[in-house]
Design an enzyme around this catalytic site. Structure first.
Site, short mmCIF file in Angstrom:
data_model
loop_
_atom_site.label_atom_id
_atom_site.label_comp_id
_atom_site.label_asym_id
_atom_site.label_seq_id
_atom_site.Cartn_x
_atom_site.Cartn_y
_atom_site.Cartn_z
N HIS A 82 0.82 -1.21 0.00
CA HIS A 82 0.00 0.00 0.00
C HIS A 82 0.86 1.27 0.00
CE1 HIS A 82 -4.01 1.42 -0.07
NE2 HIS A 82 -4.53 0.48 0.71
N ASP A 91 -8.78 -7.92 -17.37
CA ASP A 91 -8.96 -8.96 -18.40
C ASP A 91 -7.60 -9.34 -18.98
OD1 ASP A 91 -9.67 -10.63 -20.46
OD2 ASP A 91 -10.86 -9.14 -21.55
#
Length: 341
Positions: free
Chosen positions: A78, A284
């Site tokens: 993070h 994707d």
């Protein structure tokens, strides 16, 4: 680390990548629905022996199952990017995997263009943390229930409400009722809001910025106030906190507000994170978007949390991954929350 600030050392070594095979199909393990039928450590990459986990920016494990399906287990830092930035990074990986000439959204850094607020010196001993016995709960809130509540809010206030505001208000009320706290005890809500839309003019493209770009928002009321307030009022409370974001963020960015977030990490505090809209479900690699995206945070026991997900296709609505009440309070919490489901 340079002057206490983390830096990325671009050595060209790439990331830690693991390929794995499972001896079962996804159907045999119920498509990874909870409770998990496989240990989560078998789905996530383990750091190489010579590495320090905190130094690894990104680790990936692809596990192929006998049915031909596969999972992508990811551990990320993070310090480098937030949820939106992480999703953007992986969308770019997917664009390249599909042989596009360049990412659809070009990445932008230009972190130096963003004013750095004054650092607040840390004084005193390090904070101590209480470890709670949180129950892991999964609850689906239907699209019909969310729509009905939005219609109710519109009818009573003349204003629109977001799915996040509606679902967060539901959880806040149910949790306040379940915790069995004294009426005057505070229940608190914290969440991080993206501030990319406030950086126009500072960045060449706010859509492409992939670093951390968040500002924390806090809401605090007594247990009695939340219990007595109608759901519409709690939605307005959350909406008001969100609407104050731009002023608070700009003040903080230019050093006019140094103390911006200070909530006790006790049982009254809960943090929520919305994964349903950051773009993880749009990644994707050439096989289409994932059927299901979810966290593996079952070892988070120092702060109550709720994560909003898209449920597995073809379901709609919001799936809640919850670790926000102790085991002894989970039955009441679930009973209350299922009234909204």
């Amino acid at each position: 680390m340079v002057d206490g600030e983390p830096e990325v050392d671009c050595t060209g070594e790439g990331i830690w990548f693991v390929e794995a095979n499972a001896n079962c199909s996804l159907e045999e393990i119920n498509y990874l629905e909870r409770p998990l039928m496989v240990p989560k450590d078998q789905l996530l990459p383990q750091a190489p022996p010579e590495a320090r986990l905190q130094d690894e920016i990104l680790m990936v494990q692809v596990t192929e199952f006998t049915c031909g399906g596969f999972t992508v287990g990811i551990c990320s830092s993070h310090l480098v990017f937030d949820g939106l930035g992480f999703a953007q990074f992986y969308k770019a990986v997917g664009d390249m995997a599909r042989n596009l000439p360049e990412p659809i959204v070009k990445p932008v850094w230009f972190r130096e263009n963003i004013p750095a607020p004054p650092k607040v010196p840390h004084a005193g001993p390090l904070p101590s943390f209480t470890v709670f016995n949180f129950a892991t709960l999964v609850v689906d809130i239907s699209l019909d229930s969310i729509s009905r509540t939005k219609d109710l809010y519109m009818a009573e206030t003349g204003k629109r409400s977001s799915t996040f505001e509606v679902v967060t208000a539901m959880i806040l009320k149910c949790r306040a009722r379940a915790l069995d706290l004294m009426p005057e005890a505070e229940v608190r809500l914290g969440f991080a809001a993206s501030t990319r839309h406030l950086l126009h003019g500072l960045l060449p493209s706010v859509e492409g910025y992939y670093g951390n770009c968040l500002y924390p928002i806090a809401v605090a009321k007594s247990t009695e106030e939340i219990n007595k307030a109608p759901l519409v009022s709690v939605i307005s409370l959350i909406k008001g906190a969100k609407e104050a974001l731009s002023t608070k963020f700009v003040d903080w960015m230019y050093g006019r507000n140094e103390s911006y977030y200070n909530m006790p990490l006790d049982y009254g505090t809960m943090v929520v994170s919305d994964w349903s809209k950051v773009g993880l479900n749009e990644i994707d690699f050439g096989w289409g978007p994932p059927k299901y995206v979810f966290p593996l945070n079952d070892d988070l026991d120092i702060i109550a949390s709720a994560i909003y997900l898209k449920p597995p296709l073809p379901k709609n609505g919001i799936r809640l991954m919850l670790r926000c009440v102790k085991e002894e309070h989970s039955a009441v919490f679930c009973d209350e929350l299922l009234k909204f489901a």
